[in-house]
Write a protein that holds these residues in place. Structure first.
Motif, PDB file in Angstrom:
ATOM      1  N   GLU A 178     151.952 109.795 -58.249  1.00 36.69           N
ATOM      2  CA  GLU A 178     150.659 109.142 -58.413  1.00 36.69           C
ATOM      3  C   GLU A 178     149.628 109.791 -57.490  1.00 36.69           C
ATOM      4  O   GLU A 178     149.963 110.286 -56.419  1.00 36.69           O
ATOM      5  CB  GLU A 178     150.773 107.651 -58.086  1.00 36.69           C
ATOM      6  N   ALA A 179     148.369 109.733 -57.918  1.00 36.59           N
ATOM      7  CA  ALA A 179     147.304 110.337 -57.107  1.00 36.59           C
ATOM      8  C   ALA A 179     147.220 109.684 -55.733  1.00 36.59           C
ATOM      9  O   ALA A 179     146.879 110.344 -54.742  1.00 36.59           O
ATOM     10  CB  ALA A 179     145.971 110.217 -57.836  1.00 36.59           C
ATOM     11  N   ALA A 180     147.562 108.411 -55.629  1.00 30.04           N
ATOM     12  CA  ALA A 180     147.478 107.701 -54.348  1.00 30.04           C
ATOM     13  C   ALA A 180     148.491 108.216 -53.329  1.00 30.04           C
ATOM     14  O   ALA A 180     148.328 107.984 -52.120  1.00 30.04           O
ATOM     15  CB  ALA A 180     147.692 106.201 -54.575  1.00 30.04           C
ATOM     16  N   GLU A 181     149.521 108.932 -53.791  1.00 35.60           N
ATOM     17  CA  GLU A 181     150.526 109.463 -52.863  1.00 35.60           C
ATOM     18  C   GLU A 181     150.032 110.704 -52.136  1.00 35.60           C
ATOM     19  O   GLU A 181     150.628 111.113 -51.136  1.00 35.60           O
ATOM     20  CB  GLU A 181     151.810 109.802 -53.623  1.00 35.60           C
TER      21      GLU A 181
ATOM     22  N   ASP B 101     151.976 115.652 -46.141  1.00 37.91           N
ATOM     23  CA  ASP B 101     151.363 115.146 -47.368  1.00 37.91           C
ATOM     24  C   ASP B 101     152.045 115.739 -48.588  1.00 37.91           C
ATOM     25  O   ASP B 101     152.306 116.948 -48.644  1.00 37.91           O
ATOM     26  CB  ASP B 101     149.878 115.511 -47.405  1.00 37.91           C
TER      27      ASP B 101
ATOM     28  N   TYR C  77     146.587 118.535 -55.042  1.00 37.51           N
ATOM     29  CA  TYR C  77     147.057 117.671 -56.128  1.00 37.51           C
ATOM     30  C   TYR C  77     146.222 117.918 -57.381  1.00 37.51           C
ATOM     31  O   TYR C  77     146.762 118.074 -58.488  1.00 37.51           O
ATOM     32  CB  TYR C  77     146.966 116.201 -55.703  1.00 37.51           C
TER      33      TYR C  77
ATOM     34  N   ARG D 256     138.888 115.551 -50.617  1.00 39.49           N
ATOM     35  CA  ARG D 256     139.553 115.256 -51.887  1.00 39.49           C
ATOM     36  C   ARG D 256     140.964 115.792 -51.817  1.00 39.49           C
ATOM     37  O   ARG D 256     141.249 116.699 -51.028  1.00 39.49           O
ATOM     38  CB  ARG D 256     138.796 115.925 -53.050  1.00 39.49           C
ATOM     39  N   PRO D 257     141.862 115.280 -52.647  1.00 37.27           N
ATOM     40  CA  PRO D 257     143.225 115.835 -52.682  1.00 37.27           C
ATOM     41  C   PRO D 257     143.245 117.147 -53.466  1.00 37.27           C
ATOM     42  O   PRO D 257     143.695 117.220 -54.612  1.00 37.27           O
ATOM     43  CB  PRO D 257     144.029 114.733 -53.380  1.00 37.27           C
TER      44      PRO D 257
ATOM     45  N   ARG E 127     144.028 114.073 -43.973  1.00 41.82           N
ATOM     46  CA  ARG E 127     143.078 113.744 -45.025  1.00 41.82           C
ATOM     47  C   ARG E 127     141.972 114.799 -45.142  1.00 41.82           C
ATOM     48  O   ARG E 127     141.435 115.277 -44.164  1.00 41.82           O
ATOM     49  CB  ARG E 127     142.466 112.362 -44.780  1.00 41.82           C
TER      50      ARG E 127
ATOM     51  N   ASN F 198     147.207 113.127 -50.042  1.00 38.23           N
ATOM     52  CA  ASN F 198     146.089 113.035 -49.094  1.00 38.23           C
ATOM     53  C   ASN F 198     146.165 111.776 -48.223  1.00 38.23           C
ATOM     54  O   ASN F 198     145.180 111.058 -48.045  1.00 38.23           O
ATOM     55  CB  ASN F 198     144.766 113.058 -49.877  1.00 38.23           C
ATOM     56  N   ARG F 199     147.335 111.544 -47.641  1.00 38.89           N
ATOM     57  CA  ARG F 199     147.530 110.321 -46.846  1.00 38.89           C
ATOM     58  C   ARG F 199     147.452 110.568 -45.342  1.00 38.89           C
ATOM     59  O   ARG F 199     146.937 109.741 -44.602  1.00 38.89           O
ATOM     60  CB  ARG F 199     148.887 109.688 -47.180  1.00 38.89           C
TER      61      ARG F 199
END
Length: 797
Positions: free
Chosen positions: A509-512, A501, A525, A521-522, A518, A514-515
Motif C-alpha cells: 500500500e502507498a501508506a507503507e 523505508d 514507490y 513524496r514517496p 520522509r 515514506n515512513r
C-alpha cells in the motif's frame, strides 16, 4: 648511422612519445579530476596536429628550407612541453564541479585545453617537416611513424605496471629528447660545426628529468574523497601503488576514526571496527576493515538478502576492499566468490594488508578472481543463491554527476540478463546504490531491471522485485521467481526493525512507503508503480532526468542530463538548482565548445588567407573533407568506448583501439595509390562502399565476439580487438588520400584548405561522438558515420 636510419629512428621515437603522452593523459586527468573520456584526449591530439599542419601550410617554402633546425627545435620543445604543460595545467585554478555556476571556469578550461594540446603541436610539426624534407621516403617515414605509435601504446600500458604516471611523463620527455639529439634532417650531423645549438636544445629537454617530483606529480581535485580524508587531523597516506587500472592509495585516520558503512541504519546498535580507506585515483573509496565486532554488517540496507536466505553461496561483483565478502560470511554464507577487476587491488588487500583486513580474501571458503565482472558473468557456469553488487564508485563523485561520461557495462539491460543467468532457482540479485534527491540512480536501475525481465519473457516483473531505502542508500532485490508471502513478511520485518523505508514490494500500500526517512513524496514507490504499468514509457519520457534503461549500446548509466530541464534548473539557481546538473556531462559539452573554438581559431581561420582560383570547387571539396573528418572520428571514438566491454578498462581499450586505427588506417592510406590504379574512375565510391559493408558486418559480429572472448585471457582479447578492427581501419584510411589525390589534380591550390577543414572537423568530432553516443547510442553514431561516408563519395564522384 646513415641519415635515413637516423630519420626513421627519430620519427619512431617521437611517435612513440606522442602516443604514450596521449594515453598517459587519460591516466593523469583521471587522477586530477574524474574519469576522462578518450574522445577528449583524442581531440587534444588532433588539435595539435591540425594546428601544426596549418602553420606549415602558411610557411610554405620556408618550412622546407628551415626543416633541419625546426625539426630539432620541435622535438626538443615537445620534450619540454609534455611534462611542463601538464604541470602548468594542473596549477590553474580549474574545478570541473564549478562549471555550472562559475563563469570563470570556462576560460580556465580553455587554458587547460590549450596547454595540453601544445605538446602535440610540436610533435606533429616534426612529422610534417619530415614529410616535407624527405618526400621521396614518405612511405618509410610514415611506416616509422605508425610503428613508433604502436610501440608507444603497448609500451606505456606495460610500463605502467611498474612505473608511476609521473615517472612515465619523464620517460616520454626522454624519448623526445633522444629524437631531437639524432638531428635526422641534418645531412652532416657527424661534423662538429653547427652542433652546439641543437645539442643544447636536446640537453635542455633532457633536463626535464631533473625537475622536482612535486611539479609533475598529479594533484587530485580537493573535492575527491582522498583529499577530503587527508584534510582530517592525523590522517596520513600509508601506501600508494600504480598500474594501468589506476593509482591505489591506502589512507589511515587514527585520530578521527573512519566509519564507512553505506546504508547503515540510524538505529544501529554497533559501529564498524577500525578501517583503512582504499582509494582508486583519489576516489571510488572502499575500505579494509579490521577484525572485530561485525554486528553493524547486519544493520545496513545491503543486508536485506541475508534476511531471506540462510547459508547462501554468494557471488560478489566488484568486491574492492572485501567489505561485501566480510558481510556475506558474517551473515551466514557458506562460500563466496569475489570478483575484482583490478588485480593490484586484490593483491594489496590479500597480501599487503592481510592482517589489517582479517584475511578476507584467504581461506577455503573464498574464491578470489581477478577479472572484469561482466566477462566473468559470461564465462562462469556456476549458479549462486545470491549475487551482490556493492555501491558503484563514490558518493561524492556519483552525487556530483562526475561519472556521466563513464561507461558502466555492469549496469545495463544485457548485464542484468547475464547476472540472472548465474542465479540458482529462487536466487537473489541485489543492487545497492547511493541515494540522492530527486532520485536518479535508483529509478534508472529499476527501469533497467524491469526492461531486462520483460525482454526475458517475464509477464509480471513486479512480482520478483523488492526495494528498500535508507537516508543514504537503496537496495533493490531481484528474485529468480516470484517473492512468496514469507519473503515479503521478512522484508517488512527487516525494515521495521531497522527503520528502513519500503520503496516497493508486490501489492504494498502507498501508506507503507515514506515512513521513516520522509521526503516530499514517496518518489521511489511512485517510480516503481509507473515503471511496472503500461504507462512506463510516458513516465520515463516525462521524468526530469534521463532514466531510460541503460544498454550496451548506450552504457552511460550515470548520465541523467536532459536539455529540456536546463531552463528549469537555471531558474532555480538561487535554490541550488544548478547543483543538479551532472558535471561530467557539462564537462563534455564545455570541451566540445572549446574544441570548436580552438579548431576554428588555429586551423580554419588561418586557411582563409590561402586564396584559391576563381571557380574552384572550394565548398564541395570542403564538405567532402568535413564529412571524412566527422565520420572517421565518429567510428574511432565509438569503438574506443565499445572496447571497454571487451577489455575491461578505458586505458586498455584506448591503447588497443588507437593502435589498431593508427596502424591499419595507415596501411590503407599506403595502399591508396594501388587502389586508385585499379579503380581509376570509382576509387572513392568503392572505398566508401567497402568501408560501409565492413562496418555493417562488424556490427553483426561484435556481440558474438564479446561472448566468445569472455573466456580468453586479456592479451588474446586485445589481439582479437585489433584484428577485428583491422579491415575497417584499413578501409577508413583510403578516402582521405584518394580525395587529396583528386584535389591535387583538379584544384591543387585547395590542398591546404582540404587538410584544414578535415582537421577542424576531426577535433570537434572526437568530443561530439561521445556526446551523441550518450543521447542516441553507439549504433546511431555509426549509422551517421556511414551516411557521411556515402555523402562524401557522392561529393567527389
Amino acid at each position: 648511422m646513415s641519415a635515413g636510419l637516423r630519420l626513421y629512428l627519430s620519427v619512431g621515437l617521437l611517435s612513440a612519445a606522442a602516443l604514450a603522452y596521449q594515453l598517459l593523459l587519460l591516466r593523469l586527468l583521471a587522477i586530477v579530476q574524474w574519469s576522462m573520456l578518450a574522445g577528449t584526449v583524442v581531440s587534444l591530439a588532433l588539435l595539435g596536429h591540425g594546428a601544426s599542419g596549418t602553420a606549415l601550410a602558411l610557411l610554405r617554402g620556408r618550412a622546407a628550407a628551415l626543416a633541419p633546425p625546426l625539426y630539432v627545435a620541435g622535438a626538443a620543445c615537445f620534450a619540454l612541453a609534455a611534462p611542463l604543460c601538464f604541470a602548468l595545467a594542473q596549477r590553474l585554478p580549474f574545478n570541473a564541479l564549478e562549471l555550472a555556476w562559475d563563469a570563470a571556469q570556462w576560460p580556465r578550461l580553455a587554458a587547460v585545453y590549450g596547454l595540453l594540446a601544445l605538446p602535440f603541436f610540436f610533435a606533429a610539426a616534426c612529422f610534417g617537416l619530415a614529410f616535407i624534407a624527405r618526400g621521396r621516403d614518405i612511405a618509410r617515414v610514415y611506416a616509422a611513424d605508425l610503428a613508433g605509435a604502436a610501440l608507444g601504446a603497448a609500451g606505456l600500458t606495460l610500463l605502467l605496471w611498474w612505473a608511476s604516471p609521473q615517472t612515465m611523463l619523464r620517460l616520454v620527455a626522454l624519448l623526445a629528447a633522444l629524437g631531437a639529439a639524432l638531428r635526422p634532417l641534418h645531412p652532416h650531423a657527424q661534423r662538429p660545426a653547427g652542433r652546439l645549438q641543437p645539442y643544447a636544445l636536446a640537453l635542455l629537454a633532457g633536463a626535464v628529468l631533473l625537475v622536482p617530483e612535486s611539479w609533475i606529480a598529479p594533484k587530485p581535485s580537493p573535492y575527491k574523497g582522498e583529499q577530503q580524508l587527508l584534510a582530517v587531523i592525523g590522517a596520513r597516506r600509508l601506501e600508494q601503488r600504480s598500474s594501468p587500472y589506476g593509482t591505489l592509495s591506502v589512507v589511515a585516520s587514527p585520530r578521527v576514526p573512519l566509519r564507512h558503512a553505506p546504508g547503515l541504519s540510524l538505529q544501529a546498535s554497533a559501529e564498524p571496527p577500525p578501517q583503512l580507506a582504499l582509494f582508486t585515483d583519489g576516489d571510488a573509496m572502499t575500505v579494509i576493515t579490521a577484525p572485530g565486532d561485525l554486528r553493524y554488517l547486519a544493520q545496513m540496507t545491503s543486508a536485506l538478502p541475508y534476511a531471506l536466505r540462510a547459508a547462501p553461496r554468494v557471488l560478489v561483483l566488484d568486491s574492492g576492499g572485501g567489505e561485501a565478502v566480510r558481510q556475506a560470511f558474517a551473515l551466514g554464507a557458506v562460500a563466496v566468490t569475489a570478483v575484482e577487476p583490478n588485480p593490484q587491488r586484490f593483491a594489496l588487500v590479500r597480501d599487503g594488508y592481510r592482517d589489517a583486513g582479517g584475511a578476507v580474501y584467504t581461506g577455503p571458503r573464498v574464491r578470489a578472481v581477478a577479472a572484469d565482472p561482466r566477462a566473468f558473468l559470461r564465462r562462469d557456469r556456476a549458479r549462486y543463491a545470491l549475487i551482490q553488487l556493492p555501491p558503484a564508485q563514490s558518493f561524492a563523485g556519483s552525487g556530483a554527476g562526475a561519472l556521466a561520461g563513464a561507461e558502466a557495462y555492469l549496469y545495463t539491460v544485457e548485464a542484468v540478463g547475464d547476472a540472472l543467468d548465474r542465479l540458482a532457482d529462487g536466487g537473489l540479485l541485489a543492487y545497492t546504490q547511493w541515494e540522492r534527491l530527486p532520485p536518479r540512480e535508483s529509478v534508472k536501475l529499476l527501469a533497467t531491471v524491469i526492461a531486462a525481465l520483460r525482454e526475458r519473457g517475464v509477464a509480471a516483473p513486479g512480482a520478483r522485485l523488492a526495494m528498500i531505502r535508507s537516508w543514504q542508500t537503496s537496495t533493490l532485490i531481484v528474485k529468480n521467481g516470484a517473492l512468496d508471502a514469507r519473503e515479503q513478511s521478512a522484508i517488512r520485518a527487516f525494515c521495521a526493525r531497522l527503520g528502513f523505508d519500503l520503496a516497493y514490494l508486490p501489492r504494498m500500500e502507498a501508506a507503507e512507503a515514506n515512513r521513516f526517512h520522509r521526503t516530499a513524496r514517496p518518489y521511489l514507490y511512485e517510480a516503481a508503480q509507473a515503471l511496472l504499468s503500461p504507462q512506463a514509457d510516458a513516465y520515463i519520457g516525462d521524468y526530469k532526468f534521463d532514466v531510460a534503461p541503460a544498454r550496451d549500446d548506450r552504457p552511460f548509466f550515470f548520465q541523467f542530463f536532459r536539455w529540456r530541464t536546463l531552463p528549469e534548473l537555471l531558474g532555480l539557481r538561487a535554490q541550488g538548482g544548478v547543483a543538479l546538473l551532472d558535471v561530467g556531462y557539462l564537462l563534455v559539452v564545455a570541451t566540445a565548445v572549446q574544441a570548436l573554438l580552438y579548431s576554428l581559431l588555429l586551423i580554419g581561420l588561418p586557411l582563409l588567407w590561402l586564396r584559391g582560383a576563381a571557380g574552384d570547387p572550394r565548398w564541395r571539396t570542403g564538405l567532402y573533407f568535413a564529412a571524412l573528418g566527422l565520420a572517421f572520428l565518429f567510428i574511432e571514438i565509438v569503438w574506443l568506448h565499445r572496447l571497454v566491454l571487451l577489455l575491461g578498462h578505458p586505458l586498455l581499450a584506448a591503447s588497443a583501439g588507437l593502435s589498431a586505427f593508427l596502424l591499419f588506417a595507415g596501411a590503407g592510406s599506403a595502399a591508396a595509390e594501388r587502389w586508385q590504379a585499379r579503380l581509376p574512375r570509382h576509387a572513392i565510391a568503392a572505398a566508401a562502399g567497402a568501408l560501409i559493408l565492413w562496418l555493417l558486418l562488424l556490427e553483426a559480429l561484435w556481440p558474438r565476439l564479446v561472448d566468445a572472448a569472455a573466456v580468453w585471457p586479456l592479451p588474446l582479447r586485445a589481439l582479437a580487438a585489433v584484428l577485428a578492427l583491422a579491415p575497417l581501419a584499413a578501409c577508413m584510411g583510403l578516402p582521405f588520400p584518394l580525395g587529396l589525390k583528386r584535389v591535387s589534380v583538379q584544384a591543387p591550390q585547395l590542398l591546404p584548405w582540404a587538410w584544414g577543414i578535415n582537421g577542424c572537423m576531426s577535433v570537434c568530432a572526437a568530443v561530439l561522438a561521445s556526446l551523441l553516443a550518450m543521447h542516441f547510442g553507439f549504433q546511431s553514431v555509426l549509422l551517421a558515420a556511414a551516411a557521411l561516408y556515402a555523402l562524401a563519395a557522392m561529393l567527389l564522384r
